[in-house]
Every structure is written in C-alpha cells, then in structure tokens.
Design an enzyme around this catalytic site. Structure first.
Site, PDB file in Angstrom:
ATOM      1  N   ASP A  50       0.790  -1.203  -0.033  1.00  0.00           N
ATOM      2  CA  ASP A  50       0.060  -0.114  -0.124  1.00  0.00           C
ATOM      3  C   ASP A  50       0.978   1.305  -0.113  1.00  0.00           C
ATOM      4  OD1 ASP A  50      -1.699   1.964   0.358  1.00  0.00           O
ATOM      5  OD2 ASP A  50      -2.640   1.267   1.928  1.00  0.00           O
ATOM      6  N   LYS A  76      -9.409   5.661  -9.807  1.00  0.00           N
ATOM      7  CA  LYS A  76      -9.550   6.341 -11.263  1.00  0.00           C
ATOM      8  C   LYS A  76     -11.137   6.599 -11.813  1.00  0.00           C
ATOM      9  CE  LYS A  76      -9.410   1.843 -13.566  1.00  0.00           C
ATOM     10  NZ  LYS A  76      -8.767   0.888 -14.475  1.00  0.00           N
ATOM     11  N   SER A  80      -4.133  12.254 -17.166  1.00  0.00           N
ATOM     12  CA  SER A  80      -5.350  12.235 -17.777  1.00  0.00           C
ATOM     13  C   SER A  80      -5.867  13.233 -18.611  1.00  0.00           C
ATOM     14  CB  SER A  80      -6.539  11.772 -16.811  1.00  0.00           C
ATOM     15  OG  SER A  80      -7.912  11.790 -17.340  1.00  0.00           O
ATOM     16  N   TYR A 121     -11.309  13.344  -8.954  1.00  0.00           N
ATOM     17  CA  TYR A 121     -10.292  12.329  -9.899  1.00  0.00           C
ATOM     18  C   TYR A 121      -9.590  13.417 -10.714  1.00  0.00           C
ATOM     19  CZ  TYR A 121      -8.656   9.857 -13.572  1.00  0.00           C
ATOM     20  OH  TYR A 121      -7.669   9.160 -14.445  1.00  0.00           O
ATOM     21  N   LYS A 180      -5.191  14.530 -10.736  1.00  0.00           N
ATOM     22  CA  LYS A 180      -4.407  14.312 -11.676  1.00  0.00           C
ATOM     23  C   LYS A 180      -3.566  15.827 -12.187  1.00  0.00           C
ATOM     24  CE  LYS A 180      -4.729  10.047 -12.594  1.00  0.00           C
ATOM     25  NZ  LYS A 180      -3.476   9.196 -12.308  1.00  0.00           N
ATOM     26  N   PHE A 222      -6.192   9.572 -22.958  1.00  0.00           N
ATOM     27  CA  PHE A 222      -7.737   9.763 -23.209  1.00  0.00           C
ATOM     28  C   PHE A 222      -8.648   8.297 -22.639  1.00  0.00           C
ATOM     29  CE2 PHE A 222      -6.186  13.468 -24.865  1.00  0.00           C
ATOM     30  CZ  PHE A 222      -7.058  14.467 -24.895  1.00  0.00           C
ATOM     31  N   LEU A 265     -17.225   2.591 -19.345  1.00  0.00           N
ATOM     32  CA  LEU A 265     -18.207   2.178 -20.354  1.00  0.00           C
ATOM     33  C   LEU A 265     -17.939   0.819 -20.904  1.00  0.00           C
ATOM     34  CD1 LEU A 265     -20.634   2.874 -22.162  1.00  0.00           C
ATOM     35  CD2 LEU A 265     -18.849   3.840 -23.788  1.00  0.00           C
ATOM     36  N   SER A 300     -26.771   1.372 -19.136  1.00  0.00           N
ATOM     37  CA  SER A 300     -27.071   2.870 -18.856  1.00  0.00           C
ATOM     38  C   SER A 300     -26.339   3.639 -19.571  1.00  0.00           C
ATOM     39  CB  SER A 300     -26.897   3.254 -17.526  1.00  0.00           C
ATOM     40  OG  SER A 300     -27.973   2.433 -16.568  1.00  0.00           O
TER      41      SER A 300
END
Length: 336
Positions: A59, A85, A125, A150, A154, A178, A200, A216
C-alpha cells in the site's frame, strides 16, 4: 538491463505496460495493493512473456513501506499508475481519492529525491483539461477547474511533479491518456474491474454477456450529433507502447525539459452510441441499453490532438475502435 518499477502493475493499463516492457527487454518490479486488481494477473503476465516479474503487495499510502521498498530494490525508472480512477466515485468519495492519489505520489517522489533516481513517468489524464474550448485538444489547451475530484488529483499530481522536477532536478513525463479500452491479443489480460464497472466498455461487454441487465447511457441531450458524450477511445496496447516510447526518451536523455507532457489518444472522437454500434457490429450481439440522466463530473466531448506525441515520442496509435472492442469482447467471453 534497466530495473523499472511499475506501481499499479496488475491493473488494466499497468499489466499491459508490464508486458510491453518485458517485450523490449526491461526488468520489471511490480507494486500493487490489489484493491482493484487480482493476483492471478501476475501469472497471466508470466504466461504471455515467459518471465515472472518481481512482485510486492504494498500500500503506497504507507510511507515506511515505500521507503523500505526503495531501500531494498535497485530502481532505474518508475512508471506510476497506482491510483483510484473512477470519475463518478470520486465525486462521492473525494477524501478517499485525495488521500490515495496524492499521498502515494508524494511518498514516491520523496524517495526519488533522496536517492537521486531519474526517469519518472506519471499516469495522467485528459481530465486535466476539463471541457476544452477547442477540439481536438492540444497540449497548449488551458488547464480548467477540474470537473471531478479524480480530475483534480491528476492536475495536482502534475503540479507536484513539475515543482519537484524544478527543485530536485530529475526528469519526468506525464502522459495524458484519453480513454483506454480493449485487451491483449492473448486474451490473458484485459479490463476486469472488481464490482460494478465504472467505465463504459466493461459495462458494455458485461451487459452483452448477461452479467448486467442493461447498459445505462448517461445523457442523450449533449450538444453532439447524436446527443451522447464523445470520447477518444484508445486501445490499451497502443497506450502501453506510448509508455515505452516515453521511458526510452528519458533513459536516452532526449527530453527537452525536465518535465514534459503528451496527449495519448487516437485523435478521433466517438460518441457513446458510436461505441454501441461498433460493439454490436464486431460481436453480432444486440445491446440492451437505456438512456438515463447525466452523471456528475462528465463533460460533453474530449478527443486528442496527438501531433506532439508523434513528433517527439515517434509514437502514434495503430488500432481502431473496432479492433479494441473486438478484443474487449473476446476477453469478456473468456471470463465467462
């Protein structure tokens, strides 16, 4: 042979990068706390590469354990993936994200400073840009107020690295990803989130295979052609290879400043419904989906201008959206 420490090396992007590091001859040390990964990934990496990486379950929020790792391990470079993330989850649990993502970075950078280690690559990101004023997004785009905790971790992470590079004179590259998707061609490693997916593509594949009742889609009222949000989906193997290019740039002292940053994407935007259509094409499966309200922290559109990465890193993406979704579907089927 250079020893490269990969934090979060059993995660989705980390595991694919470990494979690519092995493929080009680096010796890899993996650190992972297994909070969002599985130990079986270590064996799968070994099966793909024929070489078992050195592994430490650790950790990184534990400062003394981080110090002990650096005291007992020779390290020539670091690729730092380890972080929480999920955009939506970060809105619900901001303090968890700040504690995990910031403290682990600081403790590693303190060891870099104290041991004169060079060659640090940060997993950043495109969320650092927020909703950009112009598309595609170049590295010159202003850093906006973050849309989520999040994204803010970054932004803060990059600021900490930039200021540390200036103060302690080591070299670092931040890669602004991306949207990584897909799986290794061996189908031995891929994206396998613990619990309900936050991204997704795993939700798409888990819906198609019957694990989830329906997909969804968060909002169909965005100012885009079909009303759904647009992202730049990059195959994870292409992304992994970008880390190799960045690492070689640092090791060969080709960097132009001691802190550089590059967009890593395909340069092409695809809407959520574009992804659904592509998946249905490559899988021959009809997806059950419904439109629901927008999700906190989500932006309308983001896709990369990758000119700088192509010029400076001699890297560009090679695989298509169809390629990535086909590999993700094969990976999902292999889990069933």
């Amino acid at each position: 042979m250079n020893n490269i420490l990969v934090t979060g090396g059993l995660g989705f992007i980390g595991s694919h990068t470990v494979v690519e590091l092995h493929n080009v001859g680096f010796n890899v040390i993996i650190v992972d706390d297994l909070s969002n990964s599985r130990i079986e990934v270590l064996d799968n990496i070994t099966q793909i590469t024929g070489k078992k990486p050195d592994f430490h379950q650790l950790d990184l929020k534990n400062k003394s354990d981080v110090k002990k790792l650096f005291e007992t391990t020779k390290i020539d470079g670091i690729i730092h993936f380890a972080a929480f993330k999920a955009v939506g989850e970060s809105v619900e649990k901001p303090l968890d994200y700040y504690e995990n993502n910031i403290s682990s970075l600081v403790y590693i950078l303190q060891e870099i400073r104290d041991r004169n280690i060079d060659n640090f690559i940060f997993s950043s990101s495109c969320t650092v840009y927020g909703q950009a004023d112009e598309l595609p997004i170049t590295e010159k785009a202003p850093i906006k107020v973050a849309e989520s905790p999040y994204g803010n971790t970054k932004q803060i992470g990059e600021e900490i690295i930039r200021e540390s590079c200036a103060a302690y004179n080591f070299n670092a590259i931040a890669l602004r990803y991306f949207n990584p998707i897909g799986a290794h061609e061996s189908i031995k490693i891929g994206e396998l989130p613990l619990g309900v997916p936050q991204n997704l593509i795993p939700f798409v594949t888990q819906t198609a295979v019957g694990i989830r009742k329906e997909l969804s889609i968060f909002g169909d009222d965005y100012p885009t052609e079909d009303g759904t949000a647009i992202r730049d989906y990059i195959h994870v193997v292409d992304l992994a290879k970008a880390h190799i290019a960045a690492l070689k740039r640092l090791l060969n002292k080709k960097n132009k400043t001691n802190f550089e940053f590059f967009n890593v994407g395909t340069g092409k935007g695809s809407s959520v419904l574009d992804v659904v259509k592509s998946f249905e094409k490559v899988s021959s499966k009809k997806l059950n989906y419904k439109i629901v309200g927008r999700r906190n922290g989500d932006i309308t559109a983001a896709y990369a201008d990758t000119t700088l990465a192509k010029k400076e890193l001699n890297w560009q993406s090679e695989k298509t959206l169809d390629d990535a979704l086909e590999s993700a579907w094969k990976w999902q089927q292999n889990q069933s």
